[in-house]
Scaffold this motif. Structure first.
Motif, PDB file in Angstrom:
ATOM      1  N   UNK A 226      -3.392   2.787  -0.567  1.00 18.33           N
ATOM      2  CA  UNK A 226      -4.817   3.083  -0.437  1.00 18.33           C
ATOM      3  C   UNK A 226      -5.473   2.547   0.811  1.00 18.33           C
ATOM      4  N   UNK A 227      -5.300   1.245   1.140  1.00 17.73           N
ATOM      5  CA  UNK A 227      -5.999   0.699   2.311  1.00 17.73           C
ATOM      6  C   UNK A 227      -5.231   0.853   3.622  1.00 17.73           C
ATOM      7  N   UNK A 228      -4.089   1.508   3.600  1.00 20.45           N
ATOM      8  CA  UNK A 228      -3.244   1.544   4.788  1.00 20.45           C
ATOM      9  C   UNK A 228      -3.689   2.601   5.786  1.00 20.45           C
ATOM     10  N   UNK A 229      -3.358   2.349   7.045  1.00 20.51           N
ATOM     11  CA  UNK A 229      -3.630   3.277   8.138  1.00 20.51           C
ATOM     12  C   UNK A 229      -2.332   3.580   8.887  1.00 20.51           C
ATOM     13  N   UNK A 230      -2.263   4.713   9.555  1.00 20.16           N
ATOM     14  CA  UNK A 230      -1.075   5.001  10.361  1.00 20.16           C
ATOM     15  C   UNK A 230      -0.771   3.863  11.334  1.00 20.16           C
ATOM     16  N   UNK A 231       0.507   3.550  11.455  1.00 17.52           N
ATOM     17  CA  UNK A 231       0.941   2.462  12.327  1.00 17.52           C
ATOM     18  C   UNK A 231       1.163   1.155  11.616  1.00 17.52           C
ATOM     19  N   UNK A 232       0.670   1.017  10.373  1.00 10.82           N
ATOM     20  CA  UNK A 232       0.911  -0.210   9.617  1.00 10.82           C
ATOM     21  C   UNK A 232       2.400  -0.358   9.332  1.00 10.82           C
ATOM     22  N   UNK A 233       2.860  -1.599   9.254  1.00  8.75           N
ATOM     23  CA  UNK A 233       4.261  -1.883   8.979  1.00  8.75           C
ATOM     24  C   UNK A 233       4.460  -2.103   7.482  1.00  8.75           C
TER      25      UNK A 233
END
Length: 280
Positions: A138-145
């Protein structure tokens, strides 16, 4: 799923292998590449650049230890002594999971901001936000590991694309691909990489350097740095005097990402680090 001669002994390099071809079939690579890219808004320009760099490697072999040469980029792999399926990895030019992450963020940010294995990358001082496994995507964005394992031993890492998808170098015998995010099992959570260097960031030096529970060589060991690694120093203090590799120093630094102490002998900089406060 991370220098090479040292890191090749780490359990964070994993995989199973198979075929010996060295190039992806054009149709397969093209089809997979079509599914790879930024799938959601809101990411920083650097994170989106990391996604694009990783997606350019779709179809490249996973190879155990790949991507851990002197500079970020694909390298021939090694045989994992614990995995007979990696027998052909020395014939394959490619990346393991952390090698791909290293390359993608080097392209995005310049330099070599995420060296080391999956565990070091997930705990990098360049991280400016963390998300637990319970939070899902839910809180993730592209580029997160995205990481799998535990806080003490991360063994696989991938780059989030958005919309429940990720790009990863998963295991021997496979090629870099887009996958559905696997939230079950030992999924450990995610980390967001800052677009700029975090204050208090230094580099360790030497091989097989250990941190300790307390600022003392007699206290239990916590984490081993197989080679130079970027770390964030929260504070430093005078404690046990240590003599090693021709240096003597009584200063120790606290590394919050690792919850442990390291003698300042093995941190590049002055004996008493400039700009770092004294621990209470």
């Amino acid at each position: 799923m991370a220098a090479v001669a040292v890191l090749s002994l780490l359990a964070t390099w994993e995989g199973t292998g198979g075929a010996t071809a060295t190039a992806a079939p054009a149709a397969t690579a093209s089809q997979a590449a079509g599914a790879c890219g930024v799938q959601a808004p809101g990411a920083s320009a650097a994170a989106e650049a990391a996604v694009r760099a990783a997606c350019e490697q779709i179809g490249v072999w996973y190879t155990w230890g790949g991507g851990h040469g002197p500079q970020p980029g694909p390298t021939y792999g090694q045989v994992d002594p614990s995995d007979p399926d990696s027998a052909h990895d020395p014939e394959r030019l490619g990346f393991d999971c952390s090698g791909l992450v290293r390359y993608a963020y080097a392209r995005a940010l310049g330099g070599d901001p995420l060296p080391g294995n999956a565990h070091h990358q997930f705990h990098s001082p360049h991280t400016n936000e963390r998300f637990t496994a319970a939070q899902g995507t839910g809180p993730l964005l592209p580029g997160d590991l995205l990481a799998w394992g535990s806080a003490g031993s991360v063994h696989h890492i991938a780059i989030y694309l958005g919309a429940g998808k990720m790009v990863e170098a998963r295991e021997s015998g496979t090629r870099i691909t887009v996958s559905d995010v696997r939230l079950g099992g030992d999924y450990a959570g995610a980390a967001r990489i800052a677009p700029a260097t975090t204050p208090g960031t230094f580099s360790t030096w030497g091989a097989d350097v250990w941190t300790h529970e307390e600022p003392s060589t007699g206290s239990p060991r916590v984490h081993r740095f197989p080679g130079p690694t970027s770390v964030r120093v929260e504070c430093q203090k005078h404690a046990e005097t240590v003599t090693a590799d021709g240096y003597t120093n009584d200063a120790w630094s606290y590394l919050p990402e690792y919850g442990s102490w390291i003698t300042n002998i093995y941190i590049k900089g002055a004996a008493w680090l400039d700009g770092v406060p004294t621990c209470p």
